[in-house]
Design a protein around this motif. Structure first.
Motif, PDB file in Angstrom:
ATOM      1  N   ARG A   7       0.842  -1.210   0.000  1.00  0.00           N
ATOM      2  CA  ARG A   7       0.000   0.000   0.000  1.00  0.00           C
ATOM      3  C   ARG A   7       0.871   1.253   0.000  1.00  0.00           C
ATOM      4  O   ARG A   7       0.577   2.225  -0.684  1.00  0.00           O
ATOM      5  CB  ARG A   7      -0.944   0.010   1.202  1.00  0.00           C
ATOM      6  N   GLN A   8       1.962   1.229   0.750  1.00  0.00           N
ATOM      7  CA  GLN A   8       2.874   2.386   0.802  1.00  0.00           C
ATOM      8  C   GLN A   8       3.401   2.707  -0.594  1.00  0.00           C
ATOM      9  O   GLN A   8       3.382   3.859  -1.019  1.00  0.00           O
ATOM     10  CB  GLN A   8       4.025   2.089   1.752  1.00  0.00           C
ATOM     11  N   GLN A  49       0.195 -10.477  -5.027  1.00  0.00           N
ATOM     12  CA  GLN A  49      -1.000 -10.950  -5.728  1.00  0.00           C
ATOM     13  C   GLN A  49      -2.255 -10.677  -4.899  1.00  0.00           C
ATOM     14  O   GLN A  49      -3.258 -10.186  -5.434  1.00  0.00           O
ATOM     15  CB  GLN A  49      -0.864 -12.435  -6.031  1.00  0.00           C
ATOM     16  N   ARG A  50      -2.215 -10.955  -3.597  1.00  0.00           N
ATOM     17  CA  ARG A  50      -3.372 -10.680  -2.734  1.00  0.00           C
ATOM     18  C   ARG A  50      -3.678  -9.179  -2.703  1.00  0.00           C
ATOM     19  O   ARG A  50      -4.839  -8.776  -2.764  1.00  0.00           O
ATOM     20  CB  ARG A  50      -3.136 -11.202  -1.320  1.00  0.00           C
ATOM     21  N   PHE A  51      -2.634  -8.361  -2.623  1.00  0.00           N
ATOM     22  CA  PHE A  51      -2.836  -6.913  -2.600  1.00  0.00           C
ATOM     23  C   PHE A  51      -3.490  -6.452  -3.891  1.00  0.00           C
ATOM     24  O   PHE A  51      -4.444  -5.663  -3.872  1.00  0.00           O
ATOM     25  CB  PHE A  51      -1.495  -6.184  -2.396  1.00  0.00           C
ATOM     26  N   MET A  52      -3.004  -6.943  -5.023  1.00  0.00           N
ATOM     27  CA  MET A  52      -3.549  -6.517  -6.304  1.00  0.00           C
ATOM     28  C   MET A  52      -5.004  -6.948  -6.467  1.00  0.00           C
ATOM     29  O   MET A  52      -5.838  -6.174  -6.944  1.00  0.00           O
ATOM     30  CB  MET A  52      -2.680  -7.050  -7.442  1.00  0.00           C
ATOM     31  N   ILE A  53      -5.324  -8.158  -6.053  1.00  0.00           N
ATOM     32  CA  ILE A  53      -6.707  -8.633  -6.135  1.00  0.00           C
ATOM     33  C   ILE A  53      -7.609  -7.776  -5.258  1.00  0.00           C
ATOM     34  O   ILE A  53      -8.700  -7.372  -5.672  1.00  0.00           O
ATOM     35  CB  ILE A  53      -6.792 -10.125  -5.751  1.00  0.00           C
ATOM     36  N   THR A  54      -7.141  -7.475  -4.048  1.00  0.00           N
ATOM     37  CA  THR A  54      -7.919  -6.639  -3.130  1.00  0.00           C
ATOM     38  C   THR A  54      -8.123  -5.245  -3.715  1.00  0.00           C
ATOM     39  O   THR A  54      -9.235  -4.713  -3.693  1.00  0.00           O
ATOM     40  CB  THR A  54      -7.208  -6.537  -1.768  1.00  0.00           C
ATOM     41  N   LEU A  56      -7.935  -4.270  -6.909  1.00  0.00           N
ATOM     42  CA  LEU A  56      -8.799  -4.320  -8.089  1.00  0.00           C
ATOM     43  C   LEU A  56     -10.258  -4.480  -7.686  1.00  0.00           C
ATOM     44  O   LEU A  56     -11.140  -3.861  -8.275  1.00  0.00           O
ATOM     45  CB  LEU A  56      -8.378  -5.447  -9.030  1.00  0.00           C
ATOM     46  N   GLY A  57     -10.514  -5.285  -6.671  1.00  0.00           N
ATOM     47  CA  GLY A  57     -11.874  -5.431  -6.170  1.00  0.00           C
ATOM     48  C   GLY A  57     -12.410  -4.133  -5.616  1.00  0.00           C
ATOM     49  O   GLY A  57     -13.551  -3.752  -5.869  1.00  0.00           O
ATOM     50  N   ARG A  58     -11.577  -3.433  -4.874  1.00  0.00           N
ATOM     51  CA  ARG A  58     -11.988  -2.144  -4.296  1.00  0.00           C
ATOM     52  C   ARG A  58     -12.261  -1.131  -5.390  1.00  0.00           C
ATOM     53  O   ARG A  58     -13.273  -0.428  -5.374  1.00  0.00           O
ATOM     54  CB  ARG A  58     -10.910  -1.615  -3.348  1.00  0.00           C
ATOM     55  N   LEU A  59     -11.379  -1.074  -6.383  1.00  0.00           N
ATOM     56  CA  LEU A  59     -11.573  -0.138  -7.493  1.00  0.00           C
ATOM     57  C   LEU A  59     -12.830  -0.470  -8.280  1.00  0.00           C
ATOM     58  O   LEU A  59     -13.567   0.422  -8.698  1.00  0.00           O
ATOM     59  CB  LEU A  59     -10.350  -0.139  -8.409  1.00  0.00           C
ATOM     60  N   SER A  60     -13.077  -1.746  -8.482  1.00  0.00           N
ATOM     61  CA  SER A  60     -14.282  -2.167  -9.190  1.00  0.00           C
ATOM     62  C   SER A  60     -15.530  -1.742  -8.421  1.00  0.00           C
ATOM     63  O   SER A  60     -16.483  -1.228  -9.008  1.00  0.00           O
ATOM     64  CB  SER A  60     -14.265  -3.680  -9.393  1.00  0.00           C
TER      65      SER A  60
END
Length: 73
Positions: A7-8, A49-54, A56-60
């Motif tokens: 996130r940083q 990978q977990r961060f990116m999935i999270t 992308l889900g948030r952005l969606s």
């Protein structure tokens, strides 16, 4: 297991003033990755990978919420 603060890096990249600054941030991540043991590289990749999935889900979800506001049925 090491914890990586993606996130940083993400926030810094979003707020980068130039493409050069964004590229420098990406280089920091690549350099960090190169210093890791094979076990830590696996953890790094799994956490990334977990961060990116999270994210992308948030952005969606944000996009769908905004789309719903702009185009109510």
């Amino acid at each position: 297991m090491a914890e990586f603060n993606f996130r940083q890096y993400h926030v810094r990249s979003i707020n980068a003033a130039t493409e050069e600054e964004r590229a420098a941030i990406n280089s920091e991540l690549k350099e960090l990755y190169q210093t890791l043991s094979e076990e830590d590289k696996k953890d790094f990749n799994d956490q990334l990978q977990r961060f990116m999935i999270t994210e992308l889900g948030r952005l969606s979800n944000d996009y769908e919420a905004i789309k719903g506001i702009d185009n109510p049925n």
